[in-house]
Design a protein around this motif. Structure first.
Motif, PDB file in Angstrom:
ATOM      1  N   ASN A  76       1.040  -0.285 -11.505  1.00 13.47           N
ATOM      2  CA  ASN A  76       1.984  -0.283 -12.627  1.00 13.47           C
ATOM      3  C   ASN A  76       3.128  -1.261 -12.409  1.00 13.47           C
ATOM      4  OD1 ASN A  76       2.775   0.503 -15.130  1.00 13.47           O
ATOM      5  ND2 ASN A  76       4.086   2.171 -14.385  1.00 13.47           N
ATOM      6  N   MET A  77       2.857  -2.313 -11.689  1.00 10.84           N
ATOM      7  CA  MET A  77       3.864  -3.358 -11.498  1.00 10.84           C
ATOM      8  C   MET A  77       3.136  -4.664 -11.220  1.00 10.84           C
ATOM      9  SD  MET A  77       5.457  -2.323  -7.809  1.00 10.84           S
ATOM     10  CE  MET A  77       5.801  -0.633  -8.173  1.00 10.84           C
ATOM     11  N   ASP A  78       3.845  -5.727 -11.425  1.00 17.26           N
ATOM     12  CA  ASP A  78       3.219  -7.037 -11.373  1.00 17.26           C
ATOM     13  C   ASP A  78       3.026  -7.478  -9.918  1.00 17.26           C
ATOM     14  OD1 ASP A  78       2.165  -9.409 -12.201  1.00 17.26           O
ATOM     15  OD2 ASP A  78       4.118 -10.383 -12.427  1.00 17.26           O
ATOM     16  N   LEU A  79       2.139  -6.794  -9.233  1.00 11.17           N
ATOM     17  CA  LEU A  79       1.905  -7.117  -7.820  1.00 11.17           C
ATOM     18  C   LEU A  79       0.405  -7.145  -7.540  1.00 11.17           C
ATOM     19  CD1 LEU A  79       4.416  -4.913  -5.786  1.00 11.17           C
ATOM     20  CD2 LEU A  79       4.494  -7.366  -6.104  1.00 11.17           C
ATOM     21  N   ASP A  83      -0.757  -6.425  -1.772  1.00 10.72           N
ATOM     22  CA  ASP A  83       0.686  -6.258  -1.550  1.00 10.72           C
ATOM     23  C   ASP A  83       1.109  -4.831  -1.876  1.00 10.72           C
ATOM     24  OD1 ASP A  83       1.472  -8.814  -0.636  1.00 10.72           O
ATOM     25  OD2 ASP A  83       1.261  -9.596  -2.648  1.00 10.72           O
ATOM     26  N   PHE A  84       0.621  -4.349  -3.002  1.00 12.92           N
ATOM     27  CA  PHE A  84       0.974  -2.988  -3.416  1.00 12.92           C
ATOM     28  C   PHE A  84       0.573  -1.972  -2.348  1.00 12.92           C
ATOM     29  CE2 PHE A  84      -0.516   0.980  -5.358  1.00 12.92           C
ATOM     30  CZ  PHE A  84       0.680   1.452  -5.850  1.00 12.92           C
ATOM     31  N   LYS A  88       3.127   0.129  -0.101  1.00 12.83           N
ATOM     32  CA  LYS A  88       3.101   1.583  -0.282  1.00 12.83           C
ATOM     33  C   LYS A  88       2.808   2.283   1.045  1.00 12.83           C
ATOM     34  CE  LYS A  88       1.481   5.310  -3.138  1.00 12.83           C
ATOM     35  NZ  LYS A  88       0.379   5.924  -3.873  1.00 12.83           N
TER      36      LYS A  88
ATOM     37  N   TYR B 125      13.839   7.412  -3.256  1.00 20.27           N
ATOM     38  CA  TYR B 125      13.900   6.802  -4.593  1.00 20.27           C
ATOM     39  C   TYR B 125      14.792   7.623  -5.522  1.00 20.27           C
ATOM     40  CZ  TYR B 125       9.760   4.161  -3.077  1.00 20.27           C
ATOM     41  OH  TYR B 125       8.896   3.345  -2.399  1.00 20.27           O
ATOM     42  N   LYS B 140      11.698   1.688  -7.672  1.00 15.92           N
ATOM     43  CA  LYS B 140      10.464   1.400  -6.929  1.00 15.92           C
ATOM     44  C   LYS B 140      10.061  -0.068  -7.100  1.00 15.92           C
ATOM     45  CE  LYS B 140       5.966   3.563  -6.267  1.00 15.92           C
ATOM     46  NZ  LYS B 140       5.048   4.593  -6.734  1.00 15.92           N
ATOM     47  N   VAL B 141      10.124  -0.523  -8.348  1.00 12.51           N
ATOM     48  CA  VAL B 141       9.736  -1.923  -8.613  1.00 12.51           C
ATOM     49  C   VAL B 141      10.665  -2.876  -7.871  1.00 12.51           C
ATOM     50  CG1 VAL B 141       9.677  -3.699 -10.410  1.00 12.51           C
ATOM     51  CG2 VAL B 141       8.642  -1.479 -10.830  1.00 12.51           C
ATOM     52  N   TYR B 144       9.763  -2.877  -4.163  1.00 13.40           N
ATOM     53  CA  TYR B 144       8.482  -3.545  -3.882  1.00 13.40           C
ATOM     54  C   TYR B 144       8.629  -5.062  -4.021  1.00 13.40           C
ATOM     55  CZ  TYR B 144       5.534   0.636  -3.483  1.00 13.40           C
ATOM     56  OH  TYR B 144       4.945   1.793  -3.052  1.00 13.40           O
ATOM     57  N   ARG B 145       9.319  -5.471  -5.074  1.00 16.44           N
ATOM     58  CA  ARG B 145       9.494  -6.929  -5.264  1.00 16.44           C
ATOM     59  C   ARG B 145      10.337  -7.529  -4.138  1.00 16.44           C
ATOM     60  NH1 ARG B 145      10.498  -7.192 -11.794  1.00 16.44           N
ATOM     61  NH2 ARG B 145       8.342  -6.733 -12.364  1.00 16.44           N
ATOM     62  N   VAL B 148       8.163  -8.019  -1.135  1.00 14.52           N
ATOM     63  CA  VAL B 148       7.293  -9.202  -1.262  1.00 14.52           C
ATOM     64  C   VAL B 148       8.098 -10.458  -0.969  1.00 14.52           C
ATOM     65  CG1 VAL B 148       5.939 -10.587  -2.873  1.00 14.52           C
ATOM     66  CG2 VAL B 148       5.728  -8.109  -2.900  1.00 14.52           C
ATOM     67  N   LYS B 151       8.895 -10.676   2.727  1.00 15.63           N
ATOM     68  CA  LYS B 151       7.691 -11.016   3.504  1.00 15.63           C
ATOM     69  C   LYS B 151       7.401 -12.510   3.396  1.00 15.63           C
ATOM     70  CE  LYS B 151       3.745 -10.864   1.837  1.00 15.63           C
ATOM     71  NZ  LYS B 151       2.745 -11.798   1.283  1.00 15.63           N
TER      72      LYS B 151
END
Lengths: 354, 161
Positions: A76-79, A83-84, A88, B125, B140-141, B144-145, B148, B151
């Motif tokens: 549910n995200m642009d990944l 990576d997700f 996670k 969260y 969360k987004v 995660y971003r 990335v 990294k």
């Protein structure tokens, strides 16, 4: 195919050579080619030089980041899916299904292992930073405040209940004759002339002995009028009254002054007024000061600080000045307030300086 | 919240709040002012503050002041920010921590704060959601971003070094 291409010549032999090397030559044409080469030996060596040149078979290059192209709707995200899953795994942990999927991807794409190592390094270690002004934040209970307040309140109460010489002096200095006439009337109301006790209270002698006040002579004359003295004449000299039976309270010696409190507290009303009248006059003065309406133009131009200072000056009769303190960039960094010998500077928080 | 609770909060959380603010605003005086204001506000409203949630209260207050301050300053420091944003401008890193903190400075402000809440303070969260006012999925987004980005940044820096 043109007529010329049916026969090999020194002008078109290159095409025949390419067809031969590519394997696109029919057996009949091969016969013609070899006949031609037997007649042209120089070209035969040229063909032999070309023959070893073989290009490797073209291979389909593997796309190194193919694993990045996989997606999963659960993210549910642009990944990318890898990576997700890797994030996670680090942040929340994977489900059983996700663990299997990641293992599968890692099996086919070993580069994912390297990425997993990189992700493990993205956890930030908090730097050691100590707040140097921590002590200024500590709040300490002011245990001494309550006893001090109690003592102060008690002192004020005592001061008000037991009138001191100072207040009386203020009273006499003010020469408020209206108050004195009120005293006389009050005494007359409380103690009618026909009452036998009056002679003890309002006699000139009683005033002089029980009241340690140095009143001006004209006031004493007014308060001990002939009318009250006459009333003494109506009373039998041997008559005892309730007041005469009461024992006087011992004189109280305090620092600076002493006075005797009569058992009757005959001067209580005067002294009460002596306390209240200066307060009343002061309140009246403050009321007058507040009621002064400043010029509208002045109000429009003045800041709230200026207007506040003006009001305080009028109320306290003391000049109150304030000024803004600027830094080199022209920002207001502090406010300075001064009145008489009192001076205070308040630094403004940086966020309020703009 | 009693006076004791409040003073315990000072001992326990003042460094953390200061670190969080300082890492975001890069100005010791302003960071100090924000910490003072946050504690002042908590003291004034101590009757309504649950001691168990005092840390969140402090961080929430500091976060909102910080967001306003950062917005005000954004256009003023934009040129410096651009100069700092070059990945290959400084290659003298010997420590992964330095590289990582440099990388964090490249993150958008919200991502940066959210990651700091997560890594510095270990907030969940849900807790970050309460502090920042963002939704949990947004939090969360952002995290995660940010991961990335970090990294990729570390990967590139390791290649360069």
């Amino acid at each position: 195919m043109s007529m010329m291409q049916h026969y090999i010549t020194r002008q078109n032999y290159e095409e025949w050579f390419m067809d031969f090397l590519d394997g696109n030559m029919s057996p009949e044409r091969k016969v013609l080619l070899f006949e031609f080469l037997s007649l042209n030996t120089d070209l035969k060596s040229e063909l032999e030089a070309l023959q070893p040149v073989e290009f490797p078979k073209p291979q389909i290059p593997a796309y190194p980041d193919k694993h990045r192209l996989f997606r999963t709707s659960s993210a549910n995200m642009d990944l990318p899916e890898t990576d997700f899953l890797l994030i996670k795994k680090m942040e929340e942990g994977l489900t059983e299904q996700e663990t299997k999927r990641l293992a599968q991807l890692e099996h086919f794409y070993p580069a994912i292992k390297t990425e997993e190592q990189l992700y493990s390094k993205t956890k930030i270690e908090p730097p050691v930073i100590v707040y140097g002004k921590k002590k200024t934040l500590i709040r300490k209970r002011a245990t001494w405040v309550w006893p001090v307040l109690q003592a102060t309140a008690a002192a004020i109460l005592l001061f008000l209940i037991i009138p001191g010489k100072t207040n009386v002096d203020d009273f006499t200095q003010n020469k408020d004759y209206t108050a004195l006439s009120e005293i006389q009337n009050r005494q007359n109301r409380l103690n009618p002339i026909s009452n036998e006790t009056t002679n003890k209270i309002v006699s000139k002698e009683a005033i002089n002995t029980t009241t340690p006040i140095s009143l001006p002579s004209e006031i004493i004359q007014k308060t001990s009028s002939s009318q009250t003295e006459k009333s003494v004449d109506y009373l039998p000299p041997t008559t005892e009254n309730a007041f005469s039976k009461m024992e006087p309270i011992e004189s109280i010696a305090t620092t600076g002054f002493s006075f005797q409190v009569s058992s009757l507290q005959t001067e209580a009303y005067e002294k009460g007024l002596a306390v209240m009248i200066p307060t009343f006059i002061n309140n009246q003065r403050m009321q007058n000061a507040i009621e002064i309406v400043p010029d509208e133009n002045a109000i429009a131009d003045a800041s709230i600080l200026e207007r506040g200072a003006d009001l305080l000056t009028r109320l306290t009769q003391k000049e109150l000045a304030f000024r803004k303190v600027y830094d080199t960039d022209g920002n207001v960094v502090a406010i300075n307030v001064k009145s008489g010998e009192f001076e205070m500077s308040q630094r403004l928080p940086r966020l309020l300086r703009r | 919240m009693t006076e004791e609770d409040y003073n315990r909060c000072v001992e326990k959380h003042a460094d953390n709040v200061y670190r969080f603010v300082l890492k975001n605003i890069k100005d010791e005086d302003k960071a100090s002012d924000i910490v003072q204001d946050a504690y002042e506000k908590m003291w004034r409203h101590r009757d309504g503050v649950n001691p168990d949630k005092a840390k969140s209260y402090l961080f929430t207050t500091a976060y909102h002041v910080l967001v306003d301050a950062v917005r005000k300053e954004k256009h003023q420091v934009s040129i410096d920010h651009i100069n700092l944003s070059g990945l290959y401008g400084e290659t003298s890193y010997s420590d992964l921590g330095e590289i990582l903190h440099k990388a964090i400075d490249q993150l958008p402000e919200t991502q940066k704060m959210v990651v700091m809440f997560r890594d510095y303070e270990g907030y969940s969260y849900e807790e970050i959601e309460q502090i920042t006012g963002l939704s949990e999925s947004q939090v969360k987004v952002y995290i995660y971003r940010a991961r990335v980005f970090l990294k990729n940044y570390i990967g590139k820096m390791e290649v360069v070094v």
